[in-house]
Design an enzyme around this catalytic site. Structure first.
Site, PDB file in Angstrom:
ATOM      1  N   ALA A 154       0.839  -1.206   0.000  1.00  0.00           N
ATOM      2  CA  ALA A 154       0.000   0.000   0.000  1.00  0.00           C
ATOM      3  C   ALA A 154       0.873   1.254   0.000  1.00  0.00           C
ATOM      4  CB  ALA A 154      -0.896   0.010   1.233  1.00  0.00           C
ATOM      5  N   ASP A 155       0.344   2.346  -0.569  1.00  0.00           N
ATOM      6  CA  ASP A 155       0.997   3.638  -0.374  1.00  0.00           C
ATOM      7  C   ASP A 155       0.123   4.453   0.582  1.00  0.00           C
ATOM      8  OD1 ASP A 155      -1.101   4.744  -1.853  1.00  0.00           O
ATOM      9  OD2 ASP A 155       0.076   4.941  -3.689  1.00  0.00           O
ATOM     10  N   SER A 156       0.533   5.696   0.852  1.00  0.00           N
ATOM     11  CA  SER A 156      -0.181   6.467   1.873  1.00  0.00           C
ATOM     12  C   SER A 156      -1.642   6.717   1.477  1.00  0.00           C
ATOM     13  CB  SER A 156       0.546   7.789   2.124  1.00  0.00           C
ATOM     14  OG  SER A 156       0.600   8.547   0.935  1.00  0.00           O
ATOM     15  N   LEU A 157      -1.904   6.864   0.173  1.00  0.00           N
ATOM     16  CA  LEU A 157      -3.295   7.079  -0.266  1.00  0.00           C
ATOM     17  C   LEU A 157      -4.126   5.812  -0.081  1.00  0.00           C
ATOM     18  CD1 LEU A 157      -2.827   9.215  -3.505  1.00  0.00           C
ATOM     19  CD2 LEU A 157      -3.256   9.987  -1.182  1.00  0.00           C
ATOM     20  N   ASP A 158      -3.478   4.655  -0.336  1.00  0.00           N
ATOM     21  CA  ASP A 158      -4.194   3.388  -0.143  1.00  0.00           C
ATOM     22  C   ASP A 158      -4.644   3.235   1.309  1.00  0.00           C
ATOM     23  OD1 ASP A 158      -3.973   2.243  -2.769  1.00  0.00           O
ATOM     24  OD2 ASP A 158      -1.871   1.838  -2.377  1.00  0.00           O
TER      25      ASP A 158
END
Lengths: 419, 77
Positions: B35-39
């Protein structure tokens, strides 16, 4: 000046996924129009459009899963999805792989859209109102912004050169290709992915263009006959969706790696009408100067133009463009063929100029002018051959592709065989 | 596995496109599940929707792993 050639093509259109499917349907005089399936059109003035048909990817259908993982599809508006699909086709068709840092730094992206993520903006606006701001997806903004197609494609392929985007309404696709070609000519990059993408078929899109009196409304019983440029019974354009992308490359760079070269970008012209927000001036001055500028930059005389892919949207403005072309070609007009492929695809707005540049390139490759379908009863008298109803095989060395947009923004591309 | 854990796992698998067996107690959304921060913002929203709870921003920052999420939601219910 450095020469620029086209080495890759890709498209998603209402007539199919991929260049080959779309082009064979264009040459077979098929229409991409049908009833709108995306929403209930009961209260709307227009109930039909040229939609991209979703399916398993066979036949004329588009399968999102062929181009992007399902979890990524949820993060973007359809215009980005179409753009990624068409750009992927174009890059793979070109065979260009940027391996070294230098290759990556010399490869760029210039993809535009007329409106961007209109469907998402519509849906998220309603959701904020209904559920409050906390339910807003963190992907809403990056999934709607126009330049995010260029961003997504650069990330996918590691293209770290110029990353830019065009927004000039219905001229977007042509401007993107012309501007990207100039970047290569000027030395900013050796390879550019360029084109346009659009997904405007949603409630606010149809309502908005209906309000401008721009859309066809009278052909609900026979949508496939609705887009009929130059015809006496035309009553507005038919909205389309999809994307068109090309890979542009500096000539020596393409030759050195043995790339297949489709055509050369010989010239590019632009102009502004400075007249009205949605209508061109009656004298076609903007269109004329755009075409003249493109021919001048190509160093080509008007009589050398064999085929013109018209902007020809199936509105009253068709005859204004026609007059400008007649004026440009003078007494050589009877020798040129001009057609509007929007008769088959509908009007893809920001993607139109890109798919039409590709059709012009294919016309050169296959020595055939695609037809203006539905042109049964011309409303205009002209010496130009408008390729009514069926394709016409003919010699085509040089093609001119026109795109004109709201705001009075005009772009013309001159494409030719590589000598 | 508790009903809450099953439902959280389903959301994680769906949103991050990861295999179910990778979603284990200590699996970090960012370090282990891609995941990235938006996920992670979207995941928290999905948990709120699924369980009808509100997860304040400062609490959301403490939810780093699958186990953190199950624990927080279990206590919040």
């Amino acid at each position: 000046m450095r020469r620029v050639v086209v080495t890759g093509l890709g498209m998603v259109t209402p007539l199919g996924t991929g260049v080959d499917t779309t082009w064979s349907n264009i040459l077979a005089s098929k229409s991409g129009a049908g009833p709108i399936t995306k929403f209930d059109t009961t209260a709307f003035g227009t109930s039909y459009a040229c939609e991209v048909t979703r399916g398993d990817g066979s036949g004329d259908t588009f399968n999102p899963d062929d181009w992007l993982e399902p979890k990524e599809q949820r993060k973007i508006d359809a215009f980005i999805l179409y753009g990624i699909a068409a750009a992927t086709q174009a890059v793979e068709d070109s065979g260009w792989v940027a391996e070294s840092d230098e290759d990556k730094h010399r490869s760029g992206v210039m993809i535009g859209s007329g409106i961007g993520g209109l469907t998402w903006i519509q849906d998220m606006s309603l959701q904020v109102e209904e559920k409050g701001p906390r339910r807003t997806s963190p992907f809403f903004i990056p999934g709607s912004l126009i330049n995010l197609v260029s961003g997504q494609v650069s990330i996918k392929y590691g293209f770290k050169g110029p990353n830019h985007s065009v927004v000039t309404a219905c001229s977007t696709g042509a401007h993107a290709i012309g501007d990207a070609a100039r970047m290569i000519m000027y030395g900013d990059a050796d390879v550019m992915v360029a084109g346009g993408t659009e997904s405007p078929i949603c409630k606010v899109g149809i309502a908005g263009f209906n309000a401008c009196k721009a859309l066809s409304t009278k052909w609900a019983d026979e949508p496939q006959r609705a887009s009929r440029p130059y015809d006496a019974d035309r009553d507005g354009f038919v909205m389309g969706e999809g994307a068109g992308m090309v890979v542009l490359e500096e000539y020596d760079h393409a030759v050195a790696r043995g790339a297949t070269i489709y055509a050369e970008v010989l010239g590019y012209g632009m102009s502004g009408d400075a007249f009205h927000i949605t209508a061109p001036s009656e004298d076609g001055d903007g269109a004329f100067r755009s075409m003249a500028a493109a021919l001048k930059s190509a160093g080509i005389a008007p009589e050398a133009v064999d085929y013109i892919n018209a902007h020809g949207t199936s509105t009253m403005a068709d005859s204004i463009e026609l007059g400008a072309v007649e004026r440009l070609l003078g007494d050589k007009a009877p020798e040129a063929t001009m057609s509007s492929t929007k008769s088959a695809t509908g009007h893809l707005l920001g993607a139109a100029g890109a798919i039409e540049a590709i059709f012009s390139i294919l016309a050169i490759r296959d020595q055939v002018a695609p037809p203006t379908i539905n042109l049964e009863n011309p409303a205009v008298e002209t010496t130009l051959n408008l390729a009514p109803l069926v394709k016409q095989e003919r010699e085509i060395k040089v093609a001119l592709s026109n795109s004109f947009g709201f705001g009075g923004t005009n772009a013309s591309l001159v494409l030719g065989q590589v000598s | 596995m508790s009903d809450i854990a099953e439902r959280v796992k389903k959301i994680v698998v769906e949103h991050l496109g990861v295999e179910e067996q990778k979603v284990v107690e200590g699996a970090s959304f960012i370090d282990d599940l891609g995941a990235d921060s938006l996920d992670t913002v979207e995941l928290v929203m999905a948990f709120e929707e699924e369980f009808g709870i509100e997860i304040p921003d400062d609490a959301a920052e403490t939810i780093q792993t699958f186990g953190d999420a199950v624990g927080f939601i279990t206590n919040a219910k």
